[in-house]
Design an enzyme around this catalytic site. Sequence first.
Site, PDB file in Angstrom:
ATOM      1  N   ARG A  15      -1.708   3.375  31.335  1.00 55.73           N
ATOM      2  CA  ARG A  15      -1.846   4.833  31.389  1.00 55.73           C
ATOM      3  C   ARG A  15      -0.851   5.521  32.323  1.00 55.73           C
ATOM      4  NH1 ARG A  15      -7.593   6.319  32.725  1.00 55.73           N
ATOM      5  NH2 ARG A  15      -7.997   4.146  33.237  1.00 55.73           N
ATOM      6  N   GLU A 154     -20.910  -5.418  33.821  1.00 54.97           N
ATOM      7  CA  GLU A 154     -19.816  -4.538  33.426  1.00 54.97           C
ATOM      8  C   GLU A 154     -20.351  -3.439  32.522  1.00 54.97           C
ATOM      9  OE1 GLU A 154     -16.354  -4.575  34.456  1.00 54.97           O
ATOM     10  OE2 GLU A 154     -17.712  -5.446  35.914  1.00 54.97           O
ATOM     11  N   ASN A 226      -4.799   5.110  37.983  1.00 54.97           N
ATOM     12  CA  ASN A 226      -4.535   4.645  36.620  1.00 54.97           C
ATOM     13  C   ASN A 226      -3.558   5.519  35.862  1.00 54.97           C
ATOM     14  OD1 ASN A 226      -6.504   2.408  36.538  1.00 54.97           O
ATOM     15  ND2 ASN A 226      -7.920   4.082  36.961  1.00 54.97           N
ATOM     16  N   LYS A 333      22.986  10.096  61.224  1.00 62.13           N
ATOM     17  CA  LYS A 333      22.642   8.830  60.569  1.00 62.13           C
ATOM     18  C   LYS A 333      23.116   7.677  61.427  1.00 62.13           C
ATOM     19  CE  LYS A 333      25.238   6.296  58.484  1.00 62.13           C
ATOM     20  NZ  LYS A 333      26.254   5.542  57.742  1.00 62.13           N
TER      21      LYS A 333
HETATM   22  C1  UD1 Z   1     -13.010  -3.969  37.538  1.00 69.66           C
HETATM   23  C2  UD1 Z   1     -14.389  -4.630  37.702  1.00 69.66           C
HETATM   24  C3  UD1 Z   1     -15.450  -3.535  37.700  1.00 69.66           C
HETATM   25  C4  UD1 Z   1     -15.176  -2.536  38.786  1.00 69.66           C
HETATM   26  C5  UD1 Z   1     -13.760  -1.961  38.647  1.00 69.66           C
HETATM   27  C6  UD1 Z   1     -13.423  -1.135  39.857  1.00 69.66           C
HETATM   28  C7  UD1 Z   1     -14.246  -6.836  36.678  1.00 69.66           C
HETATM   29  C8  UD1 Z   1     -14.583  -7.647  35.474  1.00 69.66           C
HETATM   30  N1  UD1 Z   1     -14.579  -5.548  36.643  1.00 69.66           N
HETATM   31  O1  UD1 Z   1     -12.993  -3.389  36.242  1.00 69.66           O
HETATM   32  O2  UD1 Z   1     -16.712  -4.107  37.907  1.00 69.66           O
HETATM   33  O3  UD1 Z   1     -16.131  -1.486  38.757  1.00 69.66           O
HETATM   34  O4  UD1 Z   1     -12.784  -3.010  38.564  1.00 69.66           O
HETATM   35  O5  UD1 Z   1     -12.194  -0.494  39.685  1.00 69.66           O
HETATM   36  O6  UD1 Z   1     -13.706  -7.353  37.626  1.00 69.66           O
HETATM   37  N2  UD1 Z   1      -5.999  -7.599  37.090  1.00 69.66           N
HETATM   38  C9  UD1 Z   1      -5.149  -8.659  37.102  1.00 69.66           C
HETATM   39  N3  UD1 Z   1      -5.201  -9.569  36.086  1.00 69.66           N
HETATM   40  C10 UD1 Z   1      -6.095  -9.468  35.085  1.00 69.66           C
HETATM   41  C11 UD1 Z   1      -6.983  -8.367  35.088  1.00 69.66           C
HETATM   42  C12 UD1 Z   1      -6.922  -7.457  36.118  1.00 69.66           C
HETATM   43  O7  UD1 Z   1      -4.324  -8.805  38.010  1.00 69.66           O
HETATM   44  O8  UD1 Z   1      -6.086 -10.338  34.211  1.00 69.66           O
HETATM   45  C13 UD1 Z   1      -5.942  -6.630  38.195  1.00 69.66           C
HETATM   46  C14 UD1 Z   1      -5.525  -5.255  37.734  1.00 69.66           C
HETATM   47  O9  UD1 Z   1      -4.134  -5.091  37.840  1.00 69.66           O
HETATM   48  C15 UD1 Z   1      -6.272  -4.351  38.709  1.00 69.66           C
HETATM   49  C16 UD1 Z   1      -7.535  -5.144  39.035  1.00 69.66           C
HETATM   50  O10 UD1 Z   1      -7.236  -6.477  38.722  1.00 69.66           O
HETATM   51  O11 UD1 Z   1      -5.561  -4.163  39.920  1.00 69.66           O
HETATM   52  C17 UD1 Z   1      -8.747  -4.662  38.248  1.00 69.66           C
HETATM   53  O12 UD1 Z   1      -8.523  -4.808  36.880  1.00 69.66           O
HETATM   54  P1  UD1 Z   1      -8.991  -3.707  35.829  1.00 69.66           P
HETATM   55  O13 UD1 Z   1      -8.560  -4.167  34.507  1.00 69.66           O
HETATM   56  O14 UD1 Z   1      -8.617  -2.370  36.290  1.00 69.66           O
HETATM   57  O15 UD1 Z   1     -10.579  -3.889  35.934  1.00 69.66           O
HETATM   58  P2  UD1 Z   1     -11.669  -2.822  35.514  1.00 69.66           P
HETATM   59  O16 UD1 Z   1     -11.911  -2.951  34.074  1.00 69.66           O
HETATM   60  O17 UD1 Z   1     -11.339  -1.505  36.053  1.00 69.66           O
HETATM   61 MG    MG Z   2      -9.602  -0.554  36.747  1.00 74.68          MG
END
Ligand code: UD1
Ligand code: MG
Length: 455
Positions: A15, A154, A226, A333
């Site tokens: 996004r 979730e 986001n 500078k």
């Molecule tokens: C996650 C939580 C949710 C919480 C929310 C808060 C889980 C399953 N869910 O959901 O309970 O309320 O965050 O913002 O954990 N990332 C990786 N690799 C991956 C997936 C994610 O590095 O394979 C990183 C993303 O870049 C991000 C963070 O983990 O920084 C969270 O991932 P995101 O996909 O935003 O999780 P949410 O669905 O928001």
């Molecule tokens: Mg998230």
Amino acid sequence: MSLALILLAAGKGTRMESDLPKVLHRLAQAPLLWHALRAGQALEPSRSVVVAGHGAAEVEASTAEFAPEAQVVLQEEQLGTAHAVAQARPALDGFDGDALVLYGDTPFITEATLEAMRDARARHDVVVLGFEAADPGRYGRLIAEGDALERIVEFKDASDAERAITLCNSGVVCAGSRTLFELIDAVGNDNASGEYYLTDIVEIARSRGLSAGVVRCDEAETLGINSRAELRAAEAAFQARKRAELLDEGVQMTAPETVFLAWDTYIGRDAEIEPNVVFGPGVTIETGARIRAFSHLEGCHVSRGAIVGPYARLRPGAELAEEVHVGNFVEVKNAYLAEGVKANHLTYIGDADIGERTNIGAGTITCNYDGFFKHRTTIGKDAFIGSDTMLVAPVTVGDGAMTGSGSVVTEDVPAGALALGRTKQVTKPGFATKLREMLRARKAAQKAAQDAKEG
Ligand code: UD1
Ligand code: MG
């Protein structure tokens, strides 16, 4: 208990509509990633691991710039938060302390909250950071009683009754490192997203007779970014908070809403910041200094009692000692200006050392660059640099020396000497009057010829 940070930063950030990985978008002039890393590093972890995926090479370079000791591991496919944490396992081989999982896109988390989580580890095997959400939206929900946590569900997998819960999961988790990886081994992906959810470790821990607990923080701390709109809102929130902090700490600002601060701006008590000043990264302003309107500062240090601006520009490596005055349209500078130096108008000082009390006249330029190399200018104390002096570096002007206005100084000037490097003035009496009459006659003849042609 020693601590390891695991910072999740592999997500694409779809996004953001950007080629830049989300965690490298800048808030208060630093990548989002650095904000989260800084909060984590305040706990003095013995290891830090950044899990990168999208734009991993750039994420790695940015990590190295801020936290060279951190390890960056690759998560090739983003299969979920538990899978992301699992990628840190080899990097933490042999580590036996606590692991703290943070998100790279959550810049407002505070050291105090992370400390509270660490303290809660004395009571629970797994500690999760939760918050009461004004609008719980699609956050994971915490099924808890008091500070005892039963499980996390979730949003996509939640029942209506569970969706009505307002206590939400921030994503920040702390647990013993070995326990954490053992729990993650048992996480599956049989859920609405087909992802390996880190949140599942709570239920698994409970089923194994381990305890899980919640630490609560203010919702503002868990704000994730986001989209560009959210990033702008976060910037506004950051600026408002930092301005308020500085006011509380005794900084004088008449129009704080017009002053833009960087994530690491330091301003001492009783310093005055006039309206419309912009701080880039790496600025320190000491007690009682005054930064006048419309100045731009980055990577510089301004000592007590110094006055900068209006309309001054201090660039990286500008070091102003006490009582230095740098006035309008002056750029500095990579230069040291010793106590009491004055450069009040229209000047460029680059790659220079200037001694105490020296006065730099209007229009002075250090010619520091020959198109290939930068060279230094050294000026002693109590020197007087006449207006419009060009100091062709490398060059040295001694203590108490003077340069005549308009001089191009290409050779060193010994202490106490006067250097004149300009052509000698020629004065022709009456010449201006004669020249003016001649030109006036030529203009009249031209007009007459034009009128004749048109008439
Ligand atoms: C996650 C939580 C949710 C919480 C929310 C808060 C889980 C399953 N869910 O959901 O309970 O309320 O965050 O913002 O954990 N990332 C990786 N690799 C991956 C997936 C994610 O590095 O394979 C990183 C993303 O870049 C991000 C963070 O983990 O920084 C969270 O991932 P995101 O996909 O935003 O999780 P949410 O669905 O928001
Ligand atoms: Mg998230």
